[in-house]
Design a protein around this motif. Sequence first.
Motif, PDB file in Angstrom:
ATOM      1  N   ALA A   9      48.082  47.832  46.474  1.00 42.45           N
ATOM      2  CA  ALA A   9      47.038  46.843  46.196  1.00 42.45           C
ATOM      3  C   ALA A   9      47.013  46.487  44.714  1.00 42.45           C
ATOM      4  CB  ALA A   9      45.679  47.384  46.648  1.00 42.45           C
ATOM      5  N   VAL A  10      47.239  47.483  43.855  1.00 47.01           N
ATOM      6  CA  VAL A  10      47.293  47.211  42.408  1.00 47.01           C
ATOM      7  C   VAL A  10      48.440  46.261  42.094  1.00 47.01           C
ATOM      8  CG1 VAL A  10      47.743  48.247  40.148  1.00 47.01           C
ATOM      9  CG2 VAL A  10      46.187  49.379  41.750  1.00 47.01           C
ATOM     10  N   ARG A  11      49.585  46.500  42.719  1.00 47.58           N
ATOM     11  CA  ARG A  11      50.737  45.619  42.478  1.00 47.58           C
ATOM     12  C   ARG A  11      50.442  44.202  42.979  1.00 47.58           C
ATOM     13  NH1 ARG A  11      56.475  45.336  45.280  1.00 47.58           N
ATOM     14  NH2 ARG A  11      57.646  44.265  43.661  1.00 47.58           N
ATOM     15  N   ALA A  12      49.826  44.081  44.150  1.00 47.02           N
ATOM     16  CA  ALA A  12      49.482  42.752  44.670  1.00 47.02           C
ATOM     17  C   ALA A  12      48.501  42.055  43.732  1.00 47.02           C
ATOM     18  CB  ALA A  12      48.889  42.874  46.073  1.00 47.02           C
ATOM     19  N   PHE A  13      47.549  42.810  43.178  1.00 47.60           N
ATOM     20  CA  PHE A  13      46.587  42.228  42.240  1.00 47.60           C
ATOM     21  C   PHE A  13      47.283  41.727  40.982  1.00 47.60           C
ATOM     22  CE2 PHE A  13      44.270  43.156  38.290  1.00 47.60           C
ATOM     23  CZ  PHE A  13      43.271  42.185  38.379  1.00 47.60           C
ATOM     24  N   GLU A  14      48.185  42.535  40.415  1.00 43.36           N
ATOM     25  CA  GLU A  14      48.855  42.141  39.175  1.00 43.36           C
ATOM     26  C   GLU A  14      49.684  40.877  39.370  1.00 43.36           C
ATOM     27  OE1 GLU A  14      51.832  41.517  36.288  1.00 43.36           O
ATOM     28  OE2 GLU A  14      52.333  42.236  38.298  1.00 43.36           O
ATOM     29  N   VAL A  15      50.417  40.805  40.472  1.00 43.51           N
ATOM     30  CA  VAL A  15      51.257  39.638  40.722  1.00 43.51           C
ATOM     31  C   VAL A  15      50.392  38.403  40.968  1.00 43.51           C
ATOM     32  CG1 VAL A  15      53.006  38.624  42.233  1.00 43.51           C
ATOM     33  CG2 VAL A  15      53.140  41.041  41.614  1.00 43.51           C
ATOM     34  N   ALA A  16      49.320  38.543  41.743  1.00 35.38           N
ATOM     35  CA  ALA A  16      48.439  37.406  42.025  1.00 35.38           C
ATOM     36  C   ALA A  16      47.755  36.914  40.761  1.00 35.38           C
ATOM     37  CB  ALA A  16      47.402  37.795  43.083  1.00 35.38           C
ATOM     38  N   ALA A  17      47.307  37.846  39.908  1.00 33.70           N
ATOM     39  CA  ALA A  17      46.648  37.448  38.664  1.00 33.70           C
ATOM     40  C   ALA A  17      47.619  36.741  37.736  1.00 33.70           C
ATOM     41  CB  ALA A  17      46.059  38.683  37.982  1.00 33.70           C
ATOM     42  N   ALA A  34      48.479  36.331  53.802  1.00 31.26           N
ATOM     43  CA  ALA A  34      47.410  37.130  54.407  1.00 31.26           C
ATOM     44  C   ALA A  34      47.518  38.592  53.988  1.00 31.26           C
ATOM     45  CB  ALA A  34      47.472  37.005  55.926  1.00 31.26           C
ATOM     46  N   ALA A  35      48.757  39.086  53.865  1.00 33.85           N
ATOM     47  CA  ALA A  35      48.936  40.484  53.453  1.00 33.85           C
ATOM     48  C   ALA A  35      48.478  40.686  52.017  1.00 33.85           C
ATOM     49  CB  ALA A  35      50.407  40.878  53.603  1.00 33.85           C
ATOM     50  N   VAL A  36      48.795  39.713  51.129  1.00 38.53           N
ATOM     51  CA  VAL A  36      48.322  39.800  49.752  1.00 38.53           C
ATOM     52  C   VAL A  36      46.800  39.786  49.708  1.00 38.53           C
ATOM     53  CG1 VAL A  36      48.266  38.615  47.510  1.00 38.53           C
ATOM     54  CG2 VAL A  36      50.404  38.771  48.790  1.00 38.53           C
ATOM     55  N   LEU A  43      41.591  46.571  47.310  1.00 40.42           N
ATOM     56  CA  LEU A  43      41.348  46.995  45.942  1.00 40.42           C
ATOM     57  C   LEU A  43      39.910  46.687  45.521  1.00 40.42           C
ATOM     58  CD1 LEU A  43      42.863  48.281  43.557  1.00 40.42           C
ATOM     59  CD2 LEU A  43      43.360  45.986  42.722  1.00 40.42           C
ATOM     60  N   GLU A  44      39.396  45.534  45.926  1.00 38.55           N
ATOM     61  CA  GLU A  44      38.008  45.196  45.614  1.00 38.55           C
ATOM     62  C   GLU A  44      37.057  46.194  46.252  1.00 38.55           C
ATOM     63  OE1 GLU A  44      38.160  40.357  44.938  1.00 38.55           O
ATOM     64  OE2 GLU A  44      38.058  41.119  46.997  1.00 38.55           O
ATOM     65  N   ASN A  45      37.349  46.609  47.469  1.00 33.75           N
ATOM     66  CA  ASN A  45      36.505  47.620  48.121  1.00 33.75           C
ATOM     67  C   ASN A  45      36.592  48.959  47.390  1.00 33.75           C
ATOM     68  OD1 ASN A  45      35.696  45.805  50.099  1.00 33.75           O
ATOM     69  ND2 ASN A  45      37.340  46.380  51.516  1.00 33.75           N
ATOM     70  N   TRP A  46      37.796  49.292  46.902  1.00 35.14           N
ATOM     71  CA  TRP A  46      37.965  50.565  46.201  1.00 35.14           C
ATOM     72  C   TRP A  46      37.163  50.581  44.912  1.00 35.14           C
ATOM     73  CZ3 TRP A  46      39.617  53.032  41.843  1.00 35.14           C
ATOM     74  CH2 TRP A  46      39.992  54.372  41.956  1.00 35.14           C
ATOM     75  N   PHE A  47      37.212  49.463  44.154  1.00 37.44           N
ATOM     76  CA  PHE A  47      36.468  49.374  42.904  1.00 37.44           C
ATOM     77  C   PHE A  47      34.984  49.077  43.118  1.00 37.44           C
ATOM     78  CE2 PHE A  47      40.650  48.285  40.817  1.00 37.44           C
ATOM     79  CZ  PHE A  47      40.673  49.381  39.973  1.00 37.44           C
ATOM     80  N   GLY A  48      34.665  48.464  44.243  1.00 36.24           N
ATOM     81  CA  GLY A  48      33.308  47.978  44.438  1.00 36.24           C
ATOM     82  C   GLY A  48      33.000  46.778  43.575  1.00 36.24           C
ATOM     83  N   LYS A  49      34.043  46.001  43.230  1.00 32.91           N
ATOM     84  CA  LYS A  49      33.913  44.819  42.376  1.00 32.91           C
ATOM     85  C   LYS A  49      34.718  43.672  42.970  1.00 32.91           C
ATOM     86  CE  LYS A  49      31.860  46.996  38.831  1.00 32.91           C
ATOM     87  NZ  LYS A  49      30.514  46.644  38.304  1.00 32.91           N
ATOM     88  N   GLN A  50      34.228  42.450  42.782  1.00 35.35           N
ATOM     89  CA  GLN A  50      35.008  41.288  43.160  1.00 35.35           C
ATOM     90  C   GLN A  50      35.944  40.951  42.005  1.00 35.35           C
ATOM     91  OE1 GLN A  50      32.741  37.937  44.544  1.00 35.35           O
ATOM     92  NE2 GLN A  50      34.521  36.564  44.606  1.00 35.35           N
ATOM     93  N   LEU A  51      37.236  40.830  42.315  1.00 37.23           N
ATOM     94  CA  LEU A  51      38.239  40.622  41.278  1.00 37.23           C
ATOM     95  C   LEU A  51      38.660  39.164  41.129  1.00 37.23           C
ATOM     96  CD1 LEU A  51      40.497  43.721  42.021  1.00 37.23           C
ATOM     97  CD2 LEU A  51      38.637  43.525  40.355  1.00 37.23           C
ATOM     98  N   PHE A  52      38.529  38.379  42.193  1.00 37.49           N
ATOM     99  CA  PHE A  52      38.898  36.969  42.163  1.00 37.49           C
ATOM    100  C   PHE A  52      37.756  36.114  42.708  1.00 37.49           C
ATOM    101  CE2 PHE A  52      43.134  38.933  42.469  1.00 37.49           C
ATOM    102  CZ  PHE A  52      43.803  38.265  41.450  1.00 37.49           C
TER     103      PHE A  52
END
Length: 312
Positions: A9-17, A34-36, A43-52
């Motif tokens: 999930a971290v890798r998907a976040f970095e590439v998307a950002a 859909a997989a991304v 990852l947002e659920n893990w952090f409890g934060k909205q990232l995008f």
Amino acid sequence: MEKLPPLNAVRAFEVAARAGSFTLAATELGVSSAAVSQQIRNLENWFGKQLFVRSGNRIALTDAGHAIYPQTARALGDIAAIGRRMLEGGLRTRLVVSVPFSLAELWLAPRLAVLLDAFPRMAIDVRVEDDPVDVVRQNIDLRVSYGDYHYPALRMVRLVHDDVLPVVAPDFWQRHNNGASGLAEVHESLFIHTNWGPNYASHPSWADWFAASGGSRAPDPSHGRRVGLSSLAIASARLGLGIALGQRVMARADLEAGHLIALSSVSVRLGQPYCAFMAPAKAERADVAGLVELLSKTAPSTWGSRAPQDRI
């Protein structure tokens, strides 16, 4: 061991950002959009934060996303560097340097010659390209850019904040000044103008130089000679094609050799410094650190026997 976030999930976040799109991230990762999206939600659920912030097919980082992106990019770059070192048996035989077009010949090449004196068997790959480049994915050891804002996830070192001053070939000046007491009286056709392109707005023009010298003249680029690179402006002046606003660090060798003379001590600083960017894992390597040190050295305070002449 401390609890880690889901690494896929971290890798998907970095590439998307970095890509600014779930679709482009999916293409890079070889999965579906859909997989991304699902990995980002994990990852947002893990952090409890909205990232995008999602708006149709468009995405933008939230404040929380901006806060974690630089660290995630650095961490993934470090992991990739470890993998490359292990696969290469801990040996590195090639230094990959990426620079803008204008810096390659007059600024980088002489310094690489000095570096090769210290590392005579080093293989060097010089890539000439405009920003932005993907430093991590393209395995670039050192990227030199105009400005300090291009790669926030990488380690940055300011190299030099250059300035420009009027330079000309001595023979050209003798033939074409027509008795003019200074640049204020020179015909407009003799000026060389550098067209920096649509992405830059902070480079000084001849109008800026005349203002700095206390004048009000603004030579019309349509009446003079125009070039698309600062290095080409210096080369054109050396070949006797006109008077250029030459960048000091690029014109250094020609000025010291007498191929060019500076017509004034008045100079105008560029809007941004030149900076080096590198992955943190590479910054301590001897070849990378040595090149950064060489690139950080500015032009000397004197121009040998060819002192600037005030021809304003």
